[in-house]
Design a protein around this motif. Structure first.
Motif, PDB file in Angstrom:
ATOM      1  N   ILE A 167      52.733  40.781  38.209  1.00  0.00           N
ATOM      2  CA  ILE A 167      52.085  39.468  38.132  1.00  0.00           C
ATOM      3  C   ILE A 167      50.615  39.618  38.480  1.00  0.00           C
ATOM      4  CG2 ILE A 167      51.965  37.173  39.178  1.00  0.00           C
ATOM      5  CD1 ILE A 167      54.965  37.217  39.470  1.00  0.00           C
ATOM      6  N   SER A 168      50.339  40.463  39.467  1.00  0.00           N
ATOM      7  CA  SER A 168      48.948  40.721  39.848  1.00  0.00           C
ATOM      8  C   SER A 168      48.223  41.535  38.797  1.00  0.00           C
ATOM      9  CB  SER A 168      48.908  41.466  41.184  1.00  0.00           C
ATOM     10  OG  SER A 168      47.597  41.899  41.495  1.00  0.00           O
ATOM     11  N   SER A 169      48.880  42.594  38.307  1.00  0.00           N
ATOM     12  CA  SER A 169      48.223  43.516  37.383  1.00  0.00           C
ATOM     13  C   SER A 169      48.188  42.976  35.964  1.00  0.00           C
ATOM     14  CB  SER A 169      48.948  44.860  37.415  1.00  0.00           C
ATOM     15  OG  SER A 169      48.399  45.752  36.485  1.00  0.00           O
ATOM     16  N   GLY A 170      49.360  42.831  35.369  1.00  0.00           N
ATOM     17  CA  GLY A 170      49.413  42.428  33.974  1.00  0.00           C
ATOM     18  C   GLY A 170      49.278  40.944  33.742  1.00  0.00           C
ATOM     19  N   GLY A 171      49.595  40.118  34.739  1.00  0.00           N
ATOM     20  CA  GLY A 171      49.512  38.682  34.576  1.00  0.00           C
ATOM     21  C   GLY A 171      48.154  38.141  34.976  1.00  0.00           C
ATOM     22  N   ILE A 172      47.971  37.927  36.280  1.00  0.00           N
ATOM     23  CA  ILE A 172      46.695  37.403  36.790  1.00  0.00           C
ATOM     24  C   ILE A 172      45.561  38.355  36.441  1.00  0.00           C
ATOM     25  CG2 ILE A 172      45.425  36.770  38.876  1.00  0.00           C
ATOM     26  CD1 ILE A 172      48.115  36.014  40.124  1.00  0.00           C
ATOM     27  N   GLY A 173      45.814  39.647  36.556  1.00  0.00           N
ATOM     28  CA  GLY A 173      44.762  40.627  36.290  1.00  0.00           C
ATOM     29  C   GLY A 173      44.235  40.550  34.875  1.00  0.00           C
ATOM     30  N   ASN A 174      45.131  40.432  33.892  1.00  0.00           N
ATOM     31  CA  ASN A 174      44.686  40.366  32.502  1.00  0.00           C
ATOM     32  C   ASN A 174      43.906  39.088  32.204  1.00  0.00           C
ATOM     33  OD1 ASN A 174      45.565  42.835  31.601  1.00  0.00           O
ATOM     34  ND2 ASN A 174      47.524  42.098  30.853  1.00  0.00           N
ATOM     35  N   ILE A 175      44.380  37.966  32.744  1.00  0.00           N
ATOM     36  CA  ILE A 175      43.663  36.708  32.526  1.00  0.00           C
ATOM     37  C   ILE A 175      42.296  36.757  33.207  1.00  0.00           C
ATOM     38  CG2 ILE A 175      43.658  34.231  32.982  1.00  0.00           C
ATOM     39  CD1 ILE A 175      46.704  34.325  32.843  1.00  0.00           C
ATOM     40  N   ALA A 176      42.300  37.152  34.488  1.00  0.00           N
ATOM     41  CA  ALA A 176      41.051  37.163  35.246  1.00  0.00           C
ATOM     42  C   ALA A 176      40.071  38.183  34.686  1.00  0.00           C
ATOM     43  CB  ALA A 176      41.344  37.470  36.716  1.00  0.00           C
ATOM     44  N   SER A 177      40.586  39.308  34.162  1.00  0.00           N
ATOM     45  CA  SER A 177      39.676  40.347  33.697  1.00  0.00           C
ATOM     46  C   SER A 177      38.824  39.859  32.531  1.00  0.00           C
ATOM     47  CB  SER A 177      40.457  41.600  33.305  1.00  0.00           C
ATOM     48  OG  SER A 177      41.315  41.355  32.221  1.00  0.00           O
ATOM     49  N   PHE A 178      39.464  39.237  31.542  1.00  0.00           N
ATOM     50  CA  PHE A 178      38.677  38.790  30.398  1.00  0.00           C
ATOM     51  C   PHE A 178      37.818  37.574  30.747  1.00  0.00           C
ATOM     52  CE2 PHE A 178      41.890  41.387  28.290  1.00  0.00           C
ATOM     53  CZ  PHE A 178      41.076  42.141  27.473  1.00  0.00           C
ATOM     54  N   GLY A 179      38.277  36.761  31.700  1.00  0.00           N
ATOM     55  CA  GLY A 179      37.411  35.696  32.203  1.00  0.00           C
ATOM     56  C   GLY A 179      36.218  36.270  32.943  1.00  0.00           C
ATOM     57  N   PHE A 180      36.473  37.301  33.738  1.00  0.00           N
ATOM     58  CA  PHE A 180      35.398  37.973  34.474  1.00  0.00           C
ATOM     59  C   PHE A 180      34.381  38.588  33.522  1.00  0.00           C
ATOM     60  CE2 PHE A 180      33.991  42.199  35.941  1.00  0.00           C
ATOM     61  CZ  PHE A 180      33.193  41.834  37.021  1.00  0.00           C
TER      62      PHE A 180
END
Length: 479
Positions: A167-180
């Motif tokens: 959830i941290s890596s593939g979930g929140i991480g993927n969403i936040a990464s492209f937002g970042f």
């Protein structure tokens, strides 16, 4: 008040009511200490996700900065993934020989060094070398994290908590990464020096916070299963006492050490080497679940890497393509959450096979019908849902397959096979893109998911079973 990472045992109380390590962890259950452990592991995996997506997100800027094309950009991704494979293998070895905590700390320190070198790269070759170093640092992060968490928690909680990491890596991480990336390369790009230097500052921003994670990870208890496998009874009991303290303060002052395990609980001595991973039952498990990981992880990395490029090819701006990719990855978050739910309630093999079938269908639907922005986003989210559901379930499955002496190495091999797929599969994907466009890429991925169904059929079922039962480990006294 600061915590301490000391593992020096104190006095020992009377034996616990129920012998055995698995029984001890079942009695300890899930509390505040376990929440802290998961948070410390999730923090590192969050940065892993951002780094994994960085090359694709910054692709157009890197191409302009170094005068390279799509093939050279793809090679950057490939070198990073190859570094990840090396890091997984080295990290797994260190974790099984010297301890899970040691390997986790070294992983992030190497990653930070590589990220800073990337920011200072003066030519394409230096950038390639730095991304290899980053890959080495990140490589063992996920698999060693899976191994230590699988060994720290009760059997009834194991599947759901392992899935939580994704959830941290593939979930929140993927969403936040492209937002970042959309933020720092878009509105903040001018503040960071424009297209010529914003990508450099992005690498710095990604690298520095990882040092804080290393600092706080010194509070992680070492795996009691690892300590017990090495015959370190007192340290194993101290680790269990810290886990069972029920409070964060208990990590510093756990009180008198409870005697959860004794010499009778030491598992039968087995060799700790990669050769053991490729023998007998272990080899059969590597072949089945490793092949499934090839298909699943290869599909995921290919899409995360190529999606901004695919969208730009359809006329969308870089900022829009990053924003759209971020929206699609909302499906990844829901997929990881669904896996978290299912991992605690459903068999591994059936869940993986069903998700692969539905992933195949969603890939075909994307290839045929994603002709408008609305359909692009909707079908993209559905596809990402099944992609992350698959990857998360496979990540839960992999550390459950092997005995303690080679658990981190075995999980590293299985996930490393997926790493190789991530390095290789973008190349045929580019080939299909050149001859058939976006539909060609998704047709290739649909075929990969069909093969995944076949591979998963041969994996062993581990749902609801203690690790010692799955691996065939028995205590020395009862051998």
């Amino acid at each position: 008040m600061s915590l301490t990472s000391s593992d020096t045992p104190s006095t020992t109380s009377a034996p616990a009511a129920s012998p055995g390590l698995a029984a001890a962890l079942d009695r300890i259950g899930f509390g505040r200490v376990q929440v802290v452990v998961i948070a410390l592991l999730m923090a590192g995996l969050f940065f892993d996700s951002l780094e994994q997506n960085s090359t694709g997100a910054m692709g157009p800027l890197l191409k302009d900065a170094f005068g390279i094309g799509n093939a050279e950009l793809t090679l950057i991704n490939t070198v990073t993934v190859i570094g990840g494979l090396v890091g997984r293998l080295v990290g797994g070895y260190l974790a099984d020989r010297w301890g899970r905590r040691t390997a986790l700390s070294l992983n992030l320190l190497v990653y930070t060094l590589g990220g800073l070198i990337s920011a200072a790269a003066v030519d394409y070759e230096m950038l390639l070398a730095s991304r290899f170093v980053v890959g080495v640092g990140l490589g063992g992060e996920f698999t060693v994290g899976l191994a230590i968490l699988a060994e720290l928690v009760a059997t009834r909680h194991r599947g759901s908590l392992l899935a939580t990491l994704n959830i941290s890596s593939g979930g929140i991480g993927n969403i936040a990464s492209f937002g970042f990336f959309a933020l720092v390369l878009g509105p903040l790009g001018g503040v960071l020096g424009g297209d010529d230097t914003s990508w450099r500052w992005t690498y710095v921003i990604l690298a520095v916070p990882a040092v804080l994670v290393v600092y706080f990870r010194r509070y992680l208890p070492e795996s009691p299963r690892f300590l017990l496998s090495k015959g370190r009874i007192d340290e194993a009991n101290l680790s269990l006492t810290r886990l069972g303290s029920g409070s964060i303060a208990g990590l510093r002052h756990p009180g008198a050490t409870v005697r959860y395990v004794t010499e009778a609980d030491i598992p039968r001595k087995t060799k700790s080497s990669y050769a053991e991973v490729f023998k007998g039952r272990n080899l059969r498990r590597v072949a089945a679940v490793g092949a499934a990981s090839w298909m699943s992880f290869g599909a995921q990395v290919t899409l995360l890497f190529l999606m901004p490029i695919l969208l730009v090819s359809r006329g969308y701006s870089l900022t829009d393509s990053l924003a759209f990719t971020m929206i699609m990855n909302i499906g990844s978050l829901f997929g990881a959450c669904a896996a978290c739910y299912l991992a605690g309630r459903a068999p591994r093999r059936v869940t993986v096979m069903a998700a692969a079938v539905l992933g195949c269908v969603s890939a075909i639907a994307f290839a045929l019908f994603a002709n408008s922005t609305l359909l692009l986003l909707t079908l993209g989210m559905i596809f990402q849902f099944f992609t992350m559901l698959l990857n998360t379930m496979l990540s839960v499955w992999s550390p459950e397959l092997f005995p303690t002496s080679v658990r981190a190495m075995g999980a590293s091999v299985v996930n490393g096979i997926g790493n190789v797929a991530g390095a290789v599969m973008p190349f045929p994907a580019l080939f299909f893109f050149d001859i058939a466009g976006v539909p060609g890429v998704f047709a290739m991925i649909a075929a990969m998911y069909a093969l995944l169904v076949i591979a998963a059929r041969f994996g062993p079922e581990t749902f609801g079973k203690p690790l010692e039962v799955v691996s065939g480990e028995t205590a020395a006294a009862s051998a």
